[in-house]
Write a protein that holds these residues in place. Sequence first.
Motif, mmCIF file in Angstrom:
data_model
loop_
_atom_site.group_PDB
_atom_site.id
_atom_site.type_symbol
_atom_site.label_atom_id
_atom_site.label_comp_id
_atom_site.label_asym_id
_atom_site.label_seq_id
_atom_site.Cartn_x
_atom_site.Cartn_y
_atom_site.Cartn_z
ATOM 1 N N ALA A 9 0.844 -1.209 0.000
ATOM 2 C CA ALA A 9 0.000 0.000 0.000
ATOM 3 C C ALA A 9 0.874 1.252 0.000
ATOM 4 C CB ALA A 9 -0.933 -0.012 1.203
ATOM 5 N N ARG A 10 1.923 1.261 0.809
ATOM 6 C CA ARG A 10 2.835 2.417 0.843
ATOM 7 C C ARG A 10 3.595 2.562 -0.474
ATOM 8 N NH1 ARG A 10 6.031 2.271 6.413
ATOM 9 N NH2 ARG A 10 7.194 0.879 5.079
ATOM 10 N N MET A 11 3.944 1.425 -1.093
ATOM 11 C CA MET A 11 4.645 1.467 -2.377
ATOM 12 C C MET A 11 3.769 2.117 -3.437
ATOM 13 S SD MET A 11 6.391 -2.341 -2.259
ATOM 14 C CE MET A 11 6.606 -2.471 -4.018
ATOM 15 N N ARG A 12 2.477 1.804 -3.419
ATOM 16 C CA ARG A 12 1.552 2.378 -4.403
ATOM 17 C C ARG A 12 1.363 3.875 -4.173
ATOM 18 N NH1 ARG A 12 -2.015 -2.809 -3.929
ATOM 19 N NH2 ARG A 12 -1.284 -3.934 -5.767
ATOM 20 N N GLU A 13 1.314 4.286 -2.904
ATOM 21 C CA GLU A 13 1.108 5.697 -2.566
ATOM 22 C C GLU A 13 2.317 6.558 -2.899
ATOM 23 O OE1 GLU A 13 -0.009 6.018 1.542
ATOM 24 O OE2 GLU A 13 -1.659 4.617 1.292
ATOM 25 N N ASN A 14 3.525 6.026 -2.624
ATOM 26 C CA ASN A 14 4.730 6.831 -2.768
ATOM 27 C C ASN A 14 5.902 5.961 -3.236
ATOM 28 O OD1 ASN A 14 6.721 8.735 -2.614
ATOM 29 N ND2 ASN A 14 6.789 8.821 -0.387
ATOM 30 N N PRO A 15 5.999 5.676 -4.537
ATOM 31 C CA PRO A 15 7.083 4.824 -5.035
ATOM 32 C C PRO A 15 8.477 5.394 -4.774
ATOM 33 C CG PRO A 15 5.460 5.237 -6.767
ATOM 34 C CD PRO A 15 5.089 6.075 -5.595
ATOM 35 N N GLY A 16 8.570 6.686 -4.565
ATOM 36 C CA GLY A 16 9.873 7.306 -4.327
ATOM 37 C C GLY A 16 10.336 7.243 -2.889
ATOM 38 N N TYR A 20 14.983 0.341 0.390
ATOM 39 C CA TYR A 20 15.468 -0.820 -0.355
ATOM 40 C C TYR A 20 15.203 -2.123 0.406
ATOM 41 C CZ TYR A 20 18.831 -3.846 -2.743
ATOM 42 O OH TYR A 20 19.433 -4.880 -3.423
ATOM 43 N N ALA A 21 15.434 -2.114 1.707
ATOM 44 C CA ALA A 21 15.222 -3.319 2.527
ATOM 45 C C ALA A 21 13.752 -3.742 2.516
ATOM 46 C CB ALA A 21 15.699 -3.081 3.954
ATOM 47 N N GLU A 22 12.843 -2.775 2.500
ATOM 48 C CA GLU A 22 11.409 -3.086 2.448
ATOM 49 C C GLU A 22 11.041 -3.703 1.099
ATOM 50 O OE1 GLU A 22 9.670 0.356 5.428
ATOM 51 O OE2 GLU A 22 9.872 0.817 3.284
ATOM 52 N N LEU A 23 11.599 -3.158 0.030
ATOM 53 C CA LEU A 23 11.319 -3.698 -1.299
ATOM 54 C C LEU A 23 11.880 -5.115 -1.416
ATOM 55 C CD1 LEU A 23 10.011 -3.180 -4.028
ATOM 56 C CD2 LEU A 23 12.192 -2.226 -4.805
ATOM 57 N N CYS A 24 13.044 -5.362 -0.845
ATOM 58 C CA CYS A 24 13.622 -6.713 -0.846
ATOM 59 C C CYS A 24 12.701 -7.681 -0.116
ATOM 60 C CB CYS A 24 14.995 -6.714 -0.181
ATOM 61 S SG CYS A 24 16.271 -5.887 -1.140
ATOM 62 N N LYS A 25 12.141 -7.245 1.003
ATOM 63 C CA LYS A 25 11.234 -8.089 1.782
ATOM 64 C C LYS A 25 9.995 -8.463 0.956
ATOM 65 C CE LYS A 25 8.569 -8.010 6.084
ATOM 66 N NZ LYS A 25 8.247 -7.236 7.277
ATOM 67 N N VAL A 26 9.428 -7.503 0.253
ATOM 68 C CA VAL A 26 8.256 -7.753 -0.586
ATOM 69 C C VAL A 26 8.627 -8.702 -1.733
ATOM 70 C CG1 VAL A 26 6.634 -6.673 -2.210
ATOM 71 C CG2 VAL A 26 7.088 -5.605 -0.004
ATOM 72 N N ALA A 63 14.887 2.455 -2.653
ATOM 73 C CA ALA A 63 14.721 1.816 -3.960
ATOM 74 C C ALA A 63 14.445 2.888 -5.001
ATOM 75 C CB ALA A 63 13.566 0.827 -3.899
ATOM 76 N N LYS A 64 14.827 2.616 -6.230
ATOM 77 C CA LYS A 64 14.551 3.560 -7.312
ATOM 78 C C LYS A 64 13.060 3.486 -7.647
ATOM 79 C CE LYS A 64 19.135 3.637 -9.196
ATOM 80 N NZ LYS A 64 19.955 3.662 -10.408
ATOM 81 N N PRO A 65 12.396 4.633 -7.783
ATOM 82 C CA PRO A 65 10.949 4.650 -8.005
ATOM 83 C C PRO A 65 10.478 3.846 -9.216
ATOM 84 C CG PRO A 65 11.722 6.854 -7.475
ATOM 85 C CD PRO A 65 12.935 5.990 -7.639
ATOM 86 N N TYR A 66 11.204 3.896 -10.325
ATOM 87 C CA TYR A 66 10.760 3.144 -11.504
ATOM 88 C C TYR A 66 10.839 1.638 -11.247
ATOM 89 C CZ TYR A 66 15.433 1.807 -13.234
ATOM 90 O OH TYR A 66 16.677 1.240 -13.392
ATOM 91 N N GLN A 67 11.774 1.213 -10.413
ATOM 92 C CA GLN A 67 11.881 -0.207 -10.084
ATOM 93 C C GLN A 67 10.761 -0.641 -9.140
ATOM 94 O OE1 GLN A 67 15.971 -0.343 -8.772
ATOM 95 N NE2 GLN A 67 16.709 -0.748 -10.850
#
Length: 86
Positions: A9-16, A20-26, A63-67
């Motif tokens: 949900a947070r990734m969708r709201e604010n990709p920027g 990085y550690a959170e994106l790795c977990k997902v 994490a980079k927003p486009y990624q």
Amino acid sequence: MATISDLIARMRENPGGVRYAELCKVCEHYFGPARQASGSHRVYKTPWIGDPRVNIQTRKGYAKPYQVKQVLKAIERLEIEHGRES
């Protein structure tokens, strides 16, 4: 500790603003361990060939927003093809 659905949900709201550690977990939740993890770069295996790819890297701890957007698109595709939900 945030759940996977909270992180998405947070990734969708604010990709920027995704750490990085959170994106790795997902990514590990959906795609398993990284098939390549060298330095600041991680590549996750997907059940399809081509886009959306899951290839992420850190930029000063974030994490980079486009990624992030590519990961969200890959999760959507995975859920559609396999009926899996977060």
